[in-house]
Design a protein around this motif. Structure first.
Motif, PDB file in Angstrom:
ATOM      1  N   SER A 191     -73.240  25.653  22.604  1.00 54.70           N
ATOM      2  CA  SER A 191     -72.728  25.263  21.277  1.00 54.70           C
ATOM      3  C   SER A 191     -71.745  24.099  21.296  1.00 54.70           C
ATOM      4  O   SER A 191     -70.968  23.923  20.353  1.00 54.70           O
ATOM      5  CB  SER A 191     -72.076  26.468  20.571  1.00 54.70           C
ATOM      6  N   TYR A 192     -71.765  23.293  22.357  1.00 54.66           N
ATOM      7  CA  TYR A 192     -70.969  22.068  22.339  1.00 54.66           C
ATOM      8  C   TYR A 192     -71.669  21.034  21.462  1.00 54.66           C
ATOM      9  O   TYR A 192     -72.900  20.944  21.442  1.00 54.66           O
ATOM     10  CB  TYR A 192     -70.807  21.503  23.752  1.00 54.66           C
ATOM     11  N   ARG A 193     -70.875  20.258  20.745  1.00 55.61           N
ATOM     12  CA  ARG A 193     -71.391  19.109  20.013  1.00 55.61           C
ATOM     13  C   ARG A 193     -71.501  17.951  21.001  1.00 55.61           C
ATOM     14  O   ARG A 193     -70.562  17.680  21.755  1.00 55.61           O
ATOM     15  CB  ARG A 193     -70.452  18.744  18.868  1.00 55.61           C
ATOM     16  N   LEU A 194     -72.645  17.265  20.995  1.00 54.57           N
ATOM     17  CA  LEU A 194     -72.909  16.249  22.007  1.00 54.57           C
ATOM     18  C   LEU A 194     -73.194  14.890  21.385  1.00 54.57           C
ATOM     19  O   LEU A 194     -73.776  14.799  20.302  1.00 54.57           O
ATOM     20  CB  LEU A 194     -74.111  16.656  22.868  1.00 54.57           C
ATOM     21  N   GLY A 195     -72.775  13.839  22.085  1.00 55.61           N
ATOM     22  CA  GLY A 195     -73.036  12.493  21.597  1.00 55.61           C
ATOM     23  C   GLY A 195     -73.060  11.477  22.718  1.00 55.61           C
ATOM     24  O   GLY A 195     -72.692  11.773  23.864  1.00 55.61           O
ATOM     25  N   ILE A 196     -73.502  10.279  22.371  1.00 57.63           N
ATOM     26  CA  ILE A 196     -73.586   9.165  23.316  1.00 57.63           C
ATOM     27  C   ILE A 196     -72.921   7.949  22.692  1.00 57.63           C
ATOM     28  O   ILE A 196     -73.125   7.662  21.506  1.00 57.63           O
ATOM     29  CB  ILE A 196     -75.052   8.835  23.659  1.00 57.63           C
ATOM     30  N   ILE A 197     -72.122   7.249  23.484  1.00 59.98           N
ATOM     31  CA  ILE A 197     -71.565   5.954  23.079  1.00 59.98           C
ATOM     32  C   ILE A 197     -71.980   4.948  24.140  1.00 59.98           C
ATOM     33  O   ILE A 197     -71.657   5.115  25.319  1.00 59.98           O
ATOM     34  CB  ILE A 197     -70.028   5.977  22.984  1.00 59.98           C
TER      35      ILE A 197
ATOM     36  N   LEU B 289     -68.919  13.745  24.840  1.00 56.92           N
ATOM     37  CA  LEU B 289     -69.539  12.440  24.633  1.00 56.92           C
ATOM     38  C   LEU B 289     -69.839  11.797  25.982  1.00 56.92           C
ATOM     39  O   LEU B 289     -69.048  11.914  26.924  1.00 56.92           O
ATOM     40  CB  LEU B 289     -68.609  11.541  23.817  1.00 56.92           C
ATOM     41  N   PHE B 290     -70.971  11.117  26.039  1.00 56.53           N
ATOM     42  CA  PHE B 290     -71.415  10.505  27.288  1.00 56.53           C
ATOM     43  C   PHE B 290     -71.637   9.011  27.103  1.00 56.53           C
ATOM     44  O   PHE B 290     -72.128   8.563  26.063  1.00 56.53           O
ATOM     45  CB  PHE B 290     -72.751  11.114  27.745  1.00 56.53           C
ATOM     46  N   ASP B 291     -71.317   8.268  28.134  1.00 61.84           N
ATOM     47  CA  ASP B 291     -71.830   6.915  28.289  1.00 61.84           C
ATOM     48  C   ASP B 291     -73.320   7.041  28.613  1.00 61.84           C
ATOM     49  O   ASP B 291     -73.791   8.113  29.001  1.00 61.84           O
ATOM     50  CB  ASP B 291     -71.064   6.234  29.433  1.00 61.84           C
ATOM     51  N   LEU B 292     -74.069   5.935  28.469  1.00 60.40           N
ATOM     52  CA  LEU B 292     -75.499   5.982  28.786  1.00 60.40           C
ATOM     53  C   LEU B 292     -75.793   5.454  30.186  1.00 60.40           C
ATOM     54  O   LEU B 292     -76.113   6.213  31.095  1.00 60.40           O
ATOM     55  CB  LEU B 292     -76.297   5.187  27.748  1.00 60.40           C
ATOM     56  N   ASP B 293     -75.659   4.134  30.371  1.00 57.41           N
ATOM     57  CA  ASP B 293     -76.066   3.509  31.632  1.00 57.41           C
ATOM     58  C   ASP B 293     -75.161   3.915  32.781  1.00 57.41           C
ATOM     59  O   ASP B 293     -73.934   3.801  32.701  1.00 57.41           O
ATOM     60  CB  ASP B 293     -76.058   1.985  31.494  1.00 57.41           C
ATOM     61  N   GLU B 294     -75.774   4.388  33.848  1.00 59.12           N
ATOM     62  CA  GLU B 294     -75.113   4.861  35.065  1.00 59.12           C
ATOM     63  C   GLU B 294     -74.286   6.127  34.838  1.00 59.12           C
ATOM     64  O   GLU B 294     -73.428   6.473  35.650  1.00 59.12           O
ATOM     65  CB  GLU B 294     -74.246   3.767  35.710  1.00 59.12           C
ATOM     66  N   THR B 295     -74.579   6.814  33.720  1.00 59.11           N
ATOM     67  CA  THR B 295     -73.976   8.127  33.487  1.00 59.11           C
ATOM     68  C   THR B 295     -75.075   9.151  33.224  1.00 59.11           C
ATOM     69  O   THR B 295     -75.196  10.138  33.938  1.00 59.11           O
ATOM     70  CB  THR B 295     -72.977   8.086  32.322  1.00 59.11           C
ATOM     71  N   LEU B 296     -75.876   8.919  32.207  1.00 62.49           N
ATOM     72  CA  LEU B 296     -77.075   9.728  31.986  1.00 62.49           C
ATOM     73  C   LEU B 296     -78.302   9.016  32.546  1.00 62.49           C
ATOM     74  O   LEU B 296     -79.110   9.600  33.257  1.00 62.49           O
ATOM     75  CB  LEU B 296     -77.263  10.011  30.493  1.00 62.49           C
TER      76      LEU B 296
ATOM     77  N   LEU C 145     -83.878  11.346  24.646  1.00 62.48           N
ATOM     78  CA  LEU C 145     -82.472  11.728  24.547  1.00 62.48           C
ATOM     79  C   LEU C 145     -82.035  12.120  23.135  1.00 62.48           C
ATOM     80  O   LEU C 145     -81.244  13.062  22.975  1.00 62.48           O
ATOM     81  CB  LEU C 145     -81.588  10.575  25.044  1.00 62.48           C
ATOM     82  N   PRO C 146     -82.501  11.413  22.090  1.00 66.34           N
ATOM     83  CA  PRO C 146     -81.994  11.734  20.748  1.00 66.34           C
ATOM     84  C   PRO C 146     -82.155  13.189  20.342  1.00 66.34           C
ATOM     85  O   PRO C 146     -81.338  13.717  19.586  1.00 66.34           O
ATOM     86  CB  PRO C 146     -82.808  10.796  19.842  1.00 66.34           C
ATOM     87  N   GLU C 147     -83.179  13.860  20.861  1.00 62.04           N
ATOM     88  CA  GLU C 147     -83.401  15.252  20.477  1.00 62.04           C
ATOM     89  C   GLU C 147     -82.379  16.195  21.098  1.00 62.04           C
ATOM     90  O   GLU C 147     -82.288  17.361  20.706  1.00 62.04           O
ATOM     91  CB  GLU C 147     -84.808  15.684  20.898  1.00 62.04           C
TER      92      GLU C 147
ATOM     93  N   ARG D  67     -81.227  16.377  32.012  1.00 58.88           N
ATOM     94  CA  ARG D  67     -81.781  17.089  30.860  1.00 58.88           C
ATOM     95  C   ARG D  67     -81.358  18.555  30.860  1.00 58.88           C
ATOM     96  O   ARG D  67     -81.007  19.111  29.810  1.00 58.88           O
ATOM     97  CB  ARG D  67     -83.309  16.967  30.844  1.00 58.88           C
ATOM     98  N   ALA D  68     -81.378  19.180  32.015  1.00 62.58           N
ATOM     99  CA  ALA D  68     -80.968  20.581  32.105  1.00 62.58           C
ATOM    100  C   ALA D  68     -79.499  20.745  31.726  1.00 62.58           C
ATOM    101  O   ALA D  68     -79.122  21.724  31.066  1.00 62.58           O
ATOM    102  CB  ALA D  68     -81.213  21.111  33.516  1.00 62.58           C
ATOM    103  N   VAL D  69     -78.670  19.781  32.125  1.00 63.77           N
ATOM    104  CA  VAL D  69     -77.245  19.848  31.794  1.00 63.77           C
ATOM    105  C   VAL D  69     -77.038  19.741  30.289  1.00 63.77           C
ATOM    106  O   VAL D  69     -76.310  20.543  29.682  1.00 63.77           O
ATOM    107  CB  VAL D  69     -76.462  18.746  32.539  1.00 63.77           C
ATOM    108  N   LEU D  70     -77.675  18.765  29.651  1.00 67.33           N
ATOM    109  CA  LEU D  70     -77.519  18.611  28.204  1.00 67.33           C
ATOM    110  C   LEU D  70     -78.068  19.823  27.457  1.00 67.33           C
ATOM    111  O   LEU D  70     -77.474  20.281  26.470  1.00 67.33           O
ATOM    112  CB  LEU D  70     -78.225  17.344  27.727  1.00 67.33           C
ATOM    113  N   THR D  71     -79.185  20.340  27.924  1.00 64.82           N
ATOM    114  CA  THR D  71     -79.779  21.510  27.277  1.00 64.82           C
ATOM    115  C   THR D  71     -78.844  22.710  27.357  1.00 64.82           C
ATOM    116  O   THR D  71     -78.635  23.431  26.370  1.00 64.82           O
ATOM    117  CB  THR D  71     -81.130  21.845  27.926  1.00 64.82           C
ATOM    118  N   GLU D  72     -78.249  22.923  28.524  1.00 65.61           N
ATOM    119  CA  GLU D  72     -77.326  24.046  28.696  1.00 65.61           C
ATOM    120  C   GLU D  72     -76.069  23.862  27.846  1.00 65.61           C
ATOM    121  O   GLU D  72     -75.567  24.822  27.245  1.00 65.61           O
ATOM    122  CB  GLU D  72     -76.948  24.185  30.169  1.00 65.61           C
ATOM    123  N   LEU D  73     -75.572  22.640  27.759  1.00 67.15           N
ATOM    124  CA  LEU D  73     -74.390  22.386  26.930  1.00 67.15           C
ATOM    125  C   LEU D  73     -74.686  22.670  25.460  1.00 67.15           C
ATOM    126  O   LEU D  73     -73.839  23.219  24.745  1.00 67.15           O
ATOM    127  CB  LEU D  73     -73.921  20.942  27.114  1.00 67.15           C
TER     128      LEU D  73
END
Length: 220
Positions: free
Chosen positions: A108-114, A6-13, A131-133, A98-104
């Motif tokens: 097969s990691y489950r990914l999310g944002i809070i 799980l990722f924070d949004l602002d100043e993280t992604l 990002l939603p995709e 984007r490359a990091v999220l795509t590779e994750l």
């Protein structure tokens, strides 16, 4: 074993500082007739000071700017609407996000944002980054009626991923809202050390990174 990230949004992604500076430059130019006696560097610096890294509502920021500079013929509502609608056109992420999220995802990691914030504003910014995709779930505090660092919003995100909190890794830049909140929900934590200094009264995160690419070293 880590199954969800799980990722924070602002100043993280999202590189909020760089994105905001681009927006402020355009806004200052757009309202030049009102700000003609205020150099851009002054406008930008004072905005950042009042904004406190995004933790002060822009309604308050613009009210104070107009009052301090005694600007007439322009309302804080107009500037606020301009910000809420225009910021998304200037958003950009940190290097290789984007490359990091795509590779994750490929691993097969489950990914999310809070993220804390207003639903429509944050959703527009994420849509602009497409990002939603790339993630499986997104939780925005206004929509969830919960805010970080409340552990419940982290627990809710883990539930939506279908992963136990103990098997989740949370990545964020704010020591209290992100790292302490996620830890209190039972998650492992990664501090993206690019924005805030670490306070003496909080235990350190499990891991610290200076770039998103370093996540792969943690996961290996």
């Amino acid at each position: 074993m880590i199954q969800g990230i799980l990722f924070d949004l602002d100043e993280t992604l999202l590189d909020r500082t760089a994105s905001l500076n681009r927006f402020l430059h355009e806004q200052h130019t757009r309202y030049q007739t009102h700000f003609q006696e205020i150099p851009f560097v002054t406008f930008q610096s004072r905005f950042h000071s009042l904004d406190e890294k995004g933790y002060v509502h822009k309604r308050v920021v613009y009210q104070k700017l107009l009052a301090e500079w005694q600007i007439k013929g322009l309302t804080f509502e107009e500037l606020l609407e301009d910000y809420q609608q225009g910021f998304r056109h200037h958003v950009s992420g940190f290097d290789n996000w984007r490359a990091v999220l795509t590779e994750l995802r490929q691993r097969s990691y489950r990914l999310g944002i809070i993220t804390n914030g207003e639903t429509e504003f944050q959703q527009r910014n994420m849509d602009a980054m497409m990002l939603p995709e790339l993630v499986d779930t997104i939780l925005i505090s206004q929509h969830e009626n919960l805010r970080k660092p409340d552990p419940q919003i982290f627990e809710r995100a883990a539930e939506r991923l279908g992963v136990a909190p103990a098997d989740c890794l949370f990545v964020g830049d704010h020591p209290a809202n992100d790292i302490a909140g996620a830890r209190n929900a039972g998650m492992r934590t990664v501090w993206f050390a690019n924005s805030f200094a670490w306070p003496d009264d909080l235990p350190r995160a499990d891991h610290e990174i200076d770039s998103l690419n370093e996540l792969f070293d943690i996961l290996s």
